[in-house]
Scaffold this motif. Structure first.
Motif, mmCIF file in Angstrom:
data_model
loop_
_atom_site.group_PDB
_atom_site.id
_atom_site.type_symbol
_atom_site.label_atom_id
_atom_site.label_comp_id
_atom_site.label_asym_id
_atom_site.label_seq_id
_atom_site.Cartn_x
_atom_site.Cartn_y
_atom_site.Cartn_z
ATOM 1 N N GLU A 129 0.457 -1.213 -0.014
ATOM 2 C CA GLU A 129 0.303 0.150 -0.172
ATOM 3 C C GLU A 129 0.829 1.416 0.083
ATOM 4 O O GLU A 129 0.893 1.874 -0.912
ATOM 5 C CB GLU A 129 -0.434 0.024 1.197
ATOM 6 N N SER A 130 1.903 1.243 0.834
ATOM 7 C CA SER A 130 2.518 2.834 0.949
ATOM 8 C C SER A 130 3.489 2.458 -0.396
ATOM 9 O O SER A 130 3.401 3.698 -1.044
ATOM 10 C CB SER A 130 3.964 2.477 1.910
ATOM 11 N N LEU A 131 3.936 1.593 -1.249
ATOM 12 C CA LEU A 131 4.443 1.240 -3.238
ATOM 13 C C LEU A 131 4.056 2.782 -3.321
ATOM 14 O O LEU A 131 3.963 3.029 -4.198
ATOM 15 C CB LEU A 131 5.246 0.002 -2.990
ATOM 16 N N ARG A 132 2.941 1.561 -3.063
ATOM 17 C CA ARG A 132 1.831 2.124 -4.508
ATOM 18 C C ARG A 132 1.546 3.530 -4.224
ATOM 19 O O ARG A 132 0.967 4.722 -5.391
ATOM 20 C CB ARG A 132 0.169 1.623 -4.104
ATOM 21 N N GLY A 133 0.847 4.222 -2.924
ATOM 22 C CA GLY A 133 0.651 5.507 -2.379
ATOM 23 C C GLY A 133 2.032 6.438 -2.938
ATOM 24 O O GLY A 133 1.735 7.274 -4.155
ATOM 25 N N PHE A 134 3.192 5.462 -2.855
ATOM 26 C CA PHE A 134 4.962 6.312 -2.929
ATOM 27 C C PHE A 134 4.424 7.014 -4.820
ATOM 28 O O PHE A 134 4.539 7.458 -5.315
ATOM 29 C CB PHE A 134 6.035 5.967 -2.235
ATOM 30 N N LEU A 135 4.301 5.692 -5.434
ATOM 31 C CA LEU A 135 4.491 5.684 -7.220
ATOM 32 C C LEU A 135 2.845 6.487 -7.014
ATOM 33 O O LEU A 135 3.452 7.311 -8.821
ATOM 34 C CB LEU A 135 4.512 4.607 -7.409
ATOM 35 N N LEU A 136 1.801 6.525 -6.836
ATOM 36 C CA LEU A 136 0.864 7.188 -7.771
ATOM 37 C C LEU A 136 1.832 8.875 -7.190
ATOM 38 O O LEU A 136 1.323 9.498 -8.011
ATOM 39 C CB LEU A 136 -0.372 6.975 -6.708
ATOM 40 N N ALA A 137 1.949 9.086 -5.922
ATOM 41 C CA ALA A 137 2.426 10.840 -6.821
ATOM 42 C C ALA A 137 3.605 11.283 -6.814
ATOM 43 O O ALA A 137 3.005 12.448 -7.453
ATOM 44 C CB ALA A 137 2.505 10.619 -4.095
ATOM 45 N N LEU A 138 4.190 10.227 -7.143
ATOM 46 C CA LEU A 138 5.297 10.341 -8.520
ATOM 47 C C LEU A 138 4.491 10.071 -10.054
ATOM 48 O O LEU A 138 5.309 11.082 -10.820
ATOM 49 C CB LEU A 138 6.453 9.240 -8.102
ATOM 50 N N CYS A 139 4.364 9.830 -10.491
ATOM 51 C CA CYS A 139 2.860 9.381 -11.575
ATOM 52 C C CYS A 139 2.229 10.615 -11.043
ATOM 53 O O CYS A 139 1.083 10.414 -12.016
ATOM 54 C CB CYS A 139 2.470 8.277 -11.551
ATOM 55 N N CYS A 140 1.956 11.683 -10.186
ATOM 56 C CA CYS A 140 0.980 12.627 -10.066
ATOM 57 C C CYS A 140 -0.559 12.116 -10.085
ATOM 58 O O CYS A 140 -1.097 13.206 -10.955
ATOM 59 C CB CYS A 140 1.096 13.735 -10.941
ATOM 60 N N GLY A 141 -0.388 10.978 -9.663
ATOM 61 C CA GLY A 141 -2.325 10.491 -9.596
ATOM 62 C C GLY A 141 -2.279 9.940 -10.301
ATOM 63 O O GLY A 141 -3.834 9.014 -11.061
ATOM 64 N N ASN A 142 -1.347 9.238 -11.878
ATOM 65 C CA ASN A 142 -1.976 8.782 -13.326
ATOM 66 C C ASN A 142 -1.932 7.037 -12.293
ATOM 67 O O ASN A 142 -0.682 6.719 -11.758
ATOM 68 C CB ASN A 142 -0.720 8.872 -13.827
ATOM 69 N N LYS A 143 -2.528 6.346 -12.122
ATOM 70 C CA LYS A 143 -3.488 5.446 -11.974
ATOM 71 C C LYS A 143 -2.560 4.219 -12.530
ATOM 72 O O LYS A 143 -1.358 3.390 -11.816
ATOM 73 C CB LYS A 143 -4.656 5.271 -11.322
ATOM 74 N N GLY A 144 -2.790 4.650 -13.945
ATOM 75 C CA GLY A 144 -2.075 3.426 -14.209
ATOM 76 C C GLY A 144 -0.945 3.192 -14.665
ATOM 77 O O GLY A 144 0.049 2.114 -15.000
ATOM 78 N N ASP A 145 0.358 4.288 -14.972
ATOM 79 C CA ASP A 145 1.264 4.941 -14.750
ATOM 80 C C ASP A 145 2.110 3.998 -13.510
ATOM 81 O O ASP A 145 2.532 3.281 -13.670
ATOM 82 C CB ASP A 145 1.944 6.152 -15.332
ATOM 83 N N ALA A 146 1.348 4.123 -11.925
ATOM 84 C CA ALA A 146 1.993 3.904 -10.776
ATOM 85 C C ALA A 146 1.771 2.640 -11.370
ATOM 86 O O ALA A 146 2.499 1.693 -10.282
ATOM 87 C CB ALA A 146 1.304 4.905 -9.956
#
Length: 158
Positions: free
Chosen positions: A15-32
């Motif tokens: 969950e924390s990994l996905r949150g981190f990547l979601l923020a890095l990808c500026c909310g783009n869930k597909g990229d995250a």
């Protein structure tokens, strides 16, 4: 590390990994999601070299950070929030919700500043931990945080 140990550790940090990547990808869930999958594959393939020192999360985030930096689509920055708004698609994780402006502002930051801001403010890592994850100097991280904060304040008009 056995397969079962790896799965247990990943389940705890997923969950924390996905949150981190979601923020890095500026909310783009597909990229995250793509980056999370790539990160987990890379982590599993190199898990035999992992030395369990209670730092699995930092090790995993380091792999995620490097995966992010190597993913050309995630590195795209925009000059303004308005330009970012035109690039945001319907796959943005929370387009109608409260974090949209933050994600749009993060998109305007260069990747290294975006990473430092995300790790420090959204993931709660210390500067020393960020140095380890990003493989940069403490001074570089401090500069990235300072520049990133200044740009976010300007763009979000805080």
């Amino acid at each position: 590390m056995t397969r079962e140990e790896f799965i247990t550790l990943v389940e705890r940090e997923q969950e924390s990994l996905r949150g981190f990547l979601l923020a890095l990808c500026c909310g783009n869930k597909g990229d995250a999601d793509d980056l999370a999958q790539d990160t987990l594959v890379k982590a599993y393939l190199s898990s035999t070299g992992y030395q369990d020192k209670g730092r699995f999360r930092s090790w995993l985030f380091k792999i995620a950070h490097n995966t992010f930096l190597n993913h050309k689509e995630s590195l795209r920055t925009t000059k303004s929030i308005d330009e970012a708004r035109t690039l945001v698609s319907s796959t943005t994780a929370d387009a109608p919700f409260e974090h949209q402006n933050l994600y749009l502002a993060l998109r305007t930051l260069p990747p290294k500043e975006r990473s430092a801001i995300t790790l420090f403010y959204l993931s709660g890592y210390s500067i020393k931990e960020i140095v380890t994850i990003t493989e940069t100097s403490e001074d570089a991280v401090k500069k990235q945080l300072s520049r990133g904060r200044d740009k976010l304040k300007e763009r979000l008009q805080l």
